[in-house]
Design a protein around this motif. Structure first.
Motif, PDB file in Angstrom:
ATOM      1  N   UNK A  17       0.810  -1.217   0.000  1.00 20.95           N
ATOM      2  CA  UNK A  17       0.000   0.000   0.000  1.00 20.95           C
ATOM      3  C   UNK A  17       0.842   1.264   0.000  1.00 20.95           C
ATOM      4  N   UNK A  18       2.020   1.231   0.639  1.00 17.25           N
ATOM      5  CA  UNK A  18       2.791   2.465   0.794  1.00 17.25           C
ATOM      6  C   UNK A  18       3.906   2.622  -0.233  1.00 17.25           C
ATOM      7  N   UNK A  19       4.215   1.612  -1.017  1.00 23.06           N
ATOM      8  CA  UNK A  19       5.320   1.716  -1.966  1.00 23.06           C
ATOM      9  C   UNK A  19       5.024   2.798  -3.007  1.00 23.06           C
ATOM     10  N   UNK A  20       5.813   3.869  -3.062  1.00 24.21           N
ATOM     11  CA  UNK A  20       5.503   4.957  -3.989  1.00 24.21           C
ATOM     12  C   UNK A  20       5.680   4.583  -5.455  1.00 24.21           C
ATOM     13  N   UNK A  21       6.428   3.532  -5.709  1.00 25.54           N
ATOM     14  CA  UNK A  21       6.674   3.100  -7.085  1.00 25.54           C
ATOM     15  C   UNK A  21       5.776   1.939  -7.509  1.00 25.54           C
ATOM     16  N   UNK A  22       4.888   1.493  -6.609  1.00 23.94           N
ATOM     17  CA  UNK A  22       3.998   0.363  -6.908  1.00 23.94           C
ATOM     18  C   UNK A  22       4.780  -0.886  -7.332  1.00 23.94           C
ATOM     19  N   UNK A  23       5.894  -1.126  -6.654  1.00 26.17           N
ATOM     20  CA  UNK A  23       6.735  -2.272  -7.015  1.00 26.17           C
ATOM     21  C   UNK A  23       6.409  -3.530  -6.236  1.00 26.17           C
ATOM     22  N   UNK A  24       5.694  -3.387  -5.126  1.00 28.60           N
ATOM     23  CA  UNK A  24       5.433  -4.532  -4.253  1.00 28.60           C
ATOM     24  C   UNK A  24       4.047  -5.089  -4.532  1.00 28.60           C
ATOM     25  N   UNK A  25       3.979  -6.376  -4.755  1.00 32.66           N
ATOM     26  CA  UNK A  25       2.712  -7.070  -4.939  1.00 32.66           C
ATOM     27  C   UNK A  25       2.620  -8.203  -3.928  1.00 32.66           C
ATOM     28  N   UNK A  26       1.436  -8.362  -3.341  1.00 30.97           N
ATOM     29  CA  UNK A  26       1.221  -9.477  -2.426  1.00 30.97           C
ATOM     30  C   UNK A  26       0.898 -10.723  -3.237  1.00 30.97           C
ATOM     31  N   UNK A  27       1.731 -11.747  -3.095  1.00 30.35           N
ATOM     32  CA  UNK A  27       1.528 -13.020  -3.783  1.00 30.35           C
ATOM     33  C   UNK A  27       1.591 -14.129  -2.742  1.00 30.35           C
ATOM     34  N   UNK A  28       0.524 -14.929  -2.690  1.00 27.48           N
ATOM     35  CA  UNK A  28       0.416 -15.970  -1.660  1.00 27.48           C
ATOM     36  C   UNK A  28       0.599 -15.377  -0.265  1.00 27.48           C
ATOM     37  N   UNK A  29       0.033 -14.187  -0.103  1.00 22.99           N
ATOM     38  CA  UNK A  29       0.016 -13.506   1.195  1.00 22.99           C
ATOM     39  C   UNK A  29       1.403 -13.052   1.659  1.00 22.99           C
ATOM     40  N   UNK A  30       2.325 -12.909   0.718  1.00 18.96           N
ATOM     41  CA  UNK A  30       3.674 -12.428   1.023  1.00 18.96           C
ATOM     42  C   UNK A  30       4.050 -11.355  -0.001  1.00 18.96           C
ATOM     43  N   UNK A  31       4.860 -10.360   0.398  1.00 14.02           N
ATOM     44  CA  UNK A  31       5.265  -9.328  -0.557  1.00 14.02           C
ATOM     45  C   UNK A  31       6.318  -9.830  -1.537  1.00 14.02           C
ATOM     46  N   UNK A  32       6.177  -9.403  -2.778  1.00 10.92           N
ATOM     47  CA  UNK A  32       7.160  -9.701  -3.818  1.00 10.92           C
ATOM     48  C   UNK A  32       7.538  -8.388  -4.484  1.00 10.92           C
ATOM     49  N   UNK A  33       8.840  -8.116  -4.597  1.00  9.73           N
ATOM     50  CA  UNK A  33       9.321  -6.899  -5.260  1.00  9.73           C
ATOM     51  C   UNK A  33       9.480  -7.216  -6.734  1.00  9.73           C
ATOM     52  N   UNK A  34       8.726  -6.537  -7.569  1.00 12.09           N
ATOM     53  CA  UNK A  34       8.507  -6.998  -8.931  1.00 12.09           C
ATOM     54  C   UNK A  34       9.494  -6.499  -9.972  1.00 12.09           C
ATOM     55  N   UNK A  35      10.165  -5.371  -9.722  1.00 13.09           N
ATOM     56  CA  UNK A  35      11.112  -4.879 -10.729  1.00 13.09           C
ATOM     57  C   UNK A  35      12.116  -3.923 -10.088  1.00 13.09           C
ATOM     58  N   UNK A  36      13.191  -3.643 -10.820  1.00  9.99           N
ATOM     59  CA  UNK A  36      14.267  -2.793 -10.317  1.00  9.99           C
ATOM     60  C   UNK A  36      14.007  -1.325 -10.661  1.00  9.99           C
ATOM     61  N   UNK A  37      13.159  -0.703  -9.879  1.00  7.93           N
ATOM     62  CA  UNK A  37      12.924   0.732 -10.044  1.00  7.93           C
ATOM     63  C   UNK A  37      12.606   1.326  -8.669  1.00  7.93           C
ATOM     64  N   UNK A  38      13.363   0.893  -7.661  1.00  3.56           N
ATOM     65  CA  UNK A  38      13.068   1.219  -6.269  1.00  3.56           C
ATOM     66  C   UNK A  38      13.341   2.691  -5.981  1.00  3.56           C
ATOM     67  N   UNK A  39      12.488   3.306  -5.162  1.00  5.24           N
ATOM     68  CA  UNK A  39      12.733   4.672  -4.691  1.00  5.24           C
ATOM     69  C   UNK A  39      13.748   4.690  -3.561  1.00  5.24           C
ATOM     70  N   UNK A  40      14.067   3.532  -3.014  1.00  3.86           N
ATOM     71  CA  UNK A  40      15.047   3.375  -1.931  1.00  3.86           C
ATOM     72  C   UNK A  40      14.675   4.196  -0.698  1.00  3.86           C
ATOM     73  N   UNK A  41      13.375   4.366  -0.466  1.00  4.22           N
ATOM     74  CA  UNK A  41      12.922   5.141   0.698  1.00  4.22           C
ATOM     75  C   UNK A  41      12.958   4.326   1.979  1.00  4.22           C
ATOM     76  N   UNK A  42      13.007   2.989   1.841  1.00  7.67           N
ATOM     77  CA  UNK A  42      13.029   2.045   2.960  1.00  7.67           C
ATOM     78  C   UNK A  42      11.771   2.110   3.826  1.00  7.67           C
ATOM     79  N   UNK A  43      10.701   2.687   3.280  1.00  6.84           N
ATOM     80  CA  UNK A  43       9.446   2.735   4.018  1.00  6.84           C
ATOM     81  C   UNK A  43       8.920   1.352   4.340  1.00  6.84           C
ATOM     82  N   UNK A  44       9.010   0.442   3.376  1.00  4.19           N
ATOM     83  CA  UNK A  44       8.515  -0.923   3.614  1.00  4.19           C
ATOM     84  C   UNK A  44       9.305  -1.601   4.721  1.00  4.19           C
ATOM     85  N   UNK A  45      10.607  -1.381   4.735  1.00  2.81           N
ATOM     86  CA  UNK A  45      11.490  -2.007   5.718  1.00  2.81           C
ATOM     87  C   UNK A  45      11.210  -1.500   7.134  1.00  2.81           C
ATOM     88  N   UNK A  46      11.162  -0.184   7.283  1.00  2.00           N
ATOM     89  CA  UNK A  46      11.033   0.399   8.616  1.00  2.00           C
ATOM     90  C   UNK A  46       9.607   0.340   9.164  1.00  2.00           C
TER      91      UNK A  46
END
Length: 256
Positions: free
Chosen positions: A201-230
């Motif tokens: 929900x918070x990824x500004x680049x829409x790179x994260x998709x929930x697959x089988x109830x787990x996040x998957x990072x779908x492509x190399x275009x990260x904003x590197x904000x680390x919001x998902x991590x923190x």
């Protein structure tokens, strides 16, 4: 109007305080990026500000690309245009980059400010202890109040220049910036994940998709904000090999 980009709340906190004091509209660059908006109208604004963090001694590439592609409509000739950079210690060439981006749009940057706040790039640096974080945030408040006073008075201001050696500049351009974009390859999730979907929900680049109830990072275009991590409520999201044993950081003065 104030635009701000924030992964863990430092820049959001500064933007909210400035907007509250001077009485202007506040817009999240994260949300604008997420919704693929490429134009804003600032006709009603006598003040236009951009608040964002610095990564690798410069503006984050994602914010640079966003501003470069953004159409800013109806900016008044006498509008006071300012930038505030949050950083661990140095802004590097961020002001120079910002001035260049705005100049290409025919906009002159009236003032630039920096506010030192707790660094949270935990893939490389350990977090400060909580008491050190609080002391730094108190000091940041003092600096921020001074910045707000300068903005209210429409002062011209620049950040003290810190010269960056040519080899380091080249390294940042050739290595650090590409690594920001490719940061997705370093994220993984451990067994503590509860499938809440906040990261998606918070990824500004829409790179994260929930697959089988787990996040998957779908492509190399990260904003590197680390919001998902923190901001993961279970600290299940990891980056590389070091973050499982470190804490997490969200500015305690804002609701993310």
């Amino acid at each position: 109007m104030i635009l701000y980009f924030s992964g863990t709340g430092n820049s959001k906190y500064c933007a909210e305080k400035i907007a509250e004091k001077i009485g202007c509209e506040l817009c999240s660059i994260n949300d604008i990026m997420k919704n693929s908006v490429s134009e804003i109208d600032v006709e009603r604004s006598s003040v236009f500000g951009i608040v964002c963090p610095t990564y690798d001694m410069d503006m984050a590439y994602a914010v640079v690309e966003f501003l470069d592609g953004l159409s800013i409509k109806n900016l008044k000739d006498n509008c006071y245009v300012f930038a505030v950079f949050t950083c661990g210690k140095s802004c590097g060439t961020a002001e120079e980059t910002m001035r260049g981006l705005l100049s290409k749009k025919g906009i002159t940057l009236s003032a630039a400010y920096k506010i030192e706040m707790p660094d949270n790039y935990i893939p490389m640096f350990p977090l400060m202890e909580i008491d050190e974080q609080m002391k730094m945030l108190e000091s940041a408040d003092t600096t921020l109040n001074g910045v707000i006073g300068s903005i209210e008075q429409r002062k011209q201001a620049t950040i003290e220049v810190q010269k960056i050696p040519a080899p380091m500049k080249l390294m940042i351009k050739k290595v650090a910036v590409p690594n920001q974009r490719k940061a997705t390859k370093n994220f993984w999730v451990n067994g503590d994940c509860i499938g809440c979907g906040l990261c998606e929900a918070i990824c500004p680049k829409n790179l994260i998709q929930m697959q089988n109830n787990k996040p998957v990072w779908t492509k190399d275009d990260c904003a590197c904000c680390l919001g998902c991590l923190h901001r993961c409520p279970k600290q299940a999201i990891q980056y590389g090999k070091k973050t499982e044993k470190t804490g997490r950081y969200v500015n305690p003065n804002v609701k993310m």
